[in-house]
Scaffold this active site. Structure first.
Site, mmCIF file in Angstrom:
data_model
loop_
_atom_site.group_PDB
_atom_site.id
_atom_site.type_symbol
_atom_site.label_atom_id
_atom_site.label_comp_id
_atom_site.label_asym_id
_atom_site.label_seq_id
_atom_site.Cartn_x
_atom_site.Cartn_y
_atom_site.Cartn_z
ATOM 1 N N CYS A 129 7.095 -7.921 -4.921
ATOM 2 C CA CYS A 129 6.608 -9.115 -5.612
ATOM 3 C C CYS A 129 5.682 -8.652 -6.737
ATOM 4 C CB CYS A 129 5.853 -10.020 -4.640
ATOM 5 S SG CYS A 129 4.366 -9.225 -3.967
ATOM 6 N N HIS A 150 1.485 -2.376 2.317
ATOM 7 C CA HIS A 150 1.945 -1.922 3.631
ATOM 8 C C HIS A 150 3.376 -1.386 3.558
ATOM 9 C CE1 HIS A 150 -1.277 -4.414 5.925
ATOM 10 N NE2 HIS A 150 -1.694 -3.209 5.620
ATOM 11 N N HIS A 200 -4.543 -6.405 -0.533
ATOM 12 C CA HIS A 200 -4.832 -7.431 0.480
ATOM 13 C C HIS A 200 -6.197 -8.079 0.283
ATOM 14 C CE1 HIS A 200 -2.284 -4.181 2.191
ATOM 15 N NE2 HIS A 200 -1.526 -5.218 2.474
ATOM 16 N N CYS A 215 -4.355 -8.879 -4.917
ATOM 17 C CA CYS A 215 -3.356 -9.752 -5.527
ATOM 18 C C CYS A 215 -4.055 -11.006 -6.068
ATOM 19 C CB CYS A 215 -2.319 -10.159 -4.476
ATOM 20 S SG CYS A 215 -1.179 -11.436 -5.076
ATOM 21 N N GLU A 263 -5.986 -8.842 4.939
ATOM 22 C CA GLU A 263 -6.180 -10.019 4.078
ATOM 23 C C GLU A 263 -7.105 -11.038 4.738
ATOM 24 O OE1 GLU A 263 -3.924 -13.838 2.225
ATOM 25 O OE2 GLU A 263 -2.653 -12.079 2.530
ATOM 26 N N THR A 316 -1.859 -15.586 2.780
ATOM 27 C CA THR A 316 -0.759 -15.836 1.840
ATOM 28 C C THR A 316 0.610 -15.424 2.362
ATOM 29 O OG1 THR A 316 -1.053 -13.687 0.769
ATOM 30 C CG2 THR A 316 -2.288 -15.545 -0.165
ATOM 31 N N SER A 349 3.473 -4.858 8.036
ATOM 32 C CA SER A 349 3.590 -5.790 6.905
ATOM 33 C C SER A 349 3.792 -7.203 7.437
ATOM 34 C CB SER A 349 4.779 -5.384 6.018
ATOM 35 O OG SER A 349 5.192 -6.470 5.215
ATOM 36 N N ASN A 376 4.297 -10.082 5.856
ATOM 37 C CA ASN A 376 5.404 -10.884 5.296
ATOM 38 C C ASN A 376 6.763 -10.387 5.797
ATOM 39 O OD1 ASN A 376 6.855 -9.391 2.889
ATOM 40 N ND2 ASN A 376 4.681 -8.890 2.689
ATOM 41 N N SER A 409 6.600 -5.662 0.067
ATOM 42 C CA SER A 409 6.080 -4.326 -0.278
ATOM 43 C C SER A 409 7.141 -3.237 -0.126
ATOM 44 C CB SER A 409 4.843 -4.008 0.572
ATOM 45 O OG SER A 409 5.014 -4.392 1.913
#
EC number: 1.17.7.4
Length: 319
Positions: free
Chosen positions: A20, A49, A82, A104, A134, A173, A231, A233, A276
């Site tokens: 991203c 990550h 993060h 980010c 995060e 997020t 990670s 996400n 990532s």
């Protein structure tokens, strides 16, 4: 294996997938810092990550540490994508260190939101995962006790607040959109006056990757998610794929991690990657599939991402 002997496999490649804009920017920040100041450059926590990415930057001269106390004062330090608690840059300033914040921008937005609510006298509830960097960074924007963490719908029933009429919530997020919606609904049911963001804090990239997985999951007998076990996400993509109807979803860091026995006899496979994971690792997984199957690759694109984030000014000026 002779091509004639290979079993046929339709491979559904989710898009968007992989890097991203926030991850792209964070990696660029480390590379630009190495160019500007030379090695070593210190990075507090893994910049993103992903072991492959971290190992690549380490080979170029980045030194990864968990605390600022491990960094010498005469070398630059970078804070990971993060985000960090307010105490971290404050400590770097106290020690007169050069530091670059690779947080980010979408995480920074949540930090600003939390501080704004606190200034208005609201106690914060954060929807997130305990111990994730995060979450630690966002909760660390405010004094102890000002941010309460909930991880599940069940946690909402037990959370003890100072004043039910003066509350706001923010979210990590990288969460699952659907799970977060259930927790938000529970918060609003218990605390009708709670103030939320204009839209959920879950970032566009997390949302887009989850929507792409939902689009391919019902068409796949199995799915591979390329990403690291730490990670958030990537792990959410595994959960989303399973909930959206894919019978078997496997998280793999690289092609070498694939459990081929679990994929025996399938005719359709989905592939995606966490935010990532670099495209070369996805290519590696596709190539490994091509070595074993007669592949038909179909790209399933649910949206096109055109987001770019600027790197900090300190890196764009001469040393």
């Amino acid at each position: 294996m002779d091509p004639i002997d290979k079993p046929p496999l339709t491979l559904f490649l989710a898009a968007p997938r992989g890097f991203c804009a926030g991850v792209d920017r964070a990696i660029k920040i480390v590379e630009m810092a190495l160019e500007k100041w030379g090695a070593p450059v210190y990075v507090r926590h893994e910049i993103v990550h992903n072991k492959f990415v971290v190992d690549g930057l380490r080979a170029k001269g980045a030194v990864f540490v968990e605390t600022l106390s491990e960094c010498p004062e005469d070398r630059p330090v970078i804070f990971s994508a993060h985000g960090v608690a307010k105490s971290v840059p404050a400590e770097a300033e106290r020690r007169n260190m050069i530091y670059v914040d690779a947080t980010c921008p979408l995480v920074s937005k949540v930090h600003i939101e939390a501080r704004r609510h606190a200034e208005n006298g609201l106690q914060m509830i954060m929807i997130g995962h305990a111990g994730h960097p995060e979450t630690i960074g966002t909760m660390g924007q405010l004094p102890d006790g000002e941010v309460l963490l909930v991880e599940t719908v069940e946690d909402v029933a037990d959370v003890e607040v100072r004043d039910p009429a003066r509350l706001a919530f923010v979210t990590q997020t990288t969460l699952s959109i659907d799970d977060t919606a259930d927790i938000v609904a529970a918060l609003k049911a218990r605390f009708p006056a709670i103030v939320g963001p204009h839209k959920e804090d879950i970032c566009y990239a997390t949302t887009n990757r989850q929507e792409a997985v939902k689009a391919i999951a019902p068409r796949c007998e199995a799915m591979l998610v390329v990403g690291a076990p730490n990670s958030s996400n990537s792990r959410r993509l595994v959960e989303v794929g399973a909930k959206a109807g894919c019978p078997y979803v496997q998280l793999v860091q690289r092609a070498a991690d694939i459990d081929w026995r679990a994929l025996e006899g399938i005719a359709s496979l989905g592939i995606t990657a966490g935010a990532s994971a670099p495209e070369e690792l996805i290519d590696e997984v596709v190539d490994a599939c091509r070595a074993r199957f007669a592949l038909t690759v179909e790209m399933v694109e649910t949206t096109v991402e055109r987001v770019e984030f600027k790197t900090p000014r300190i890196l764009r000026t001469p040393a």
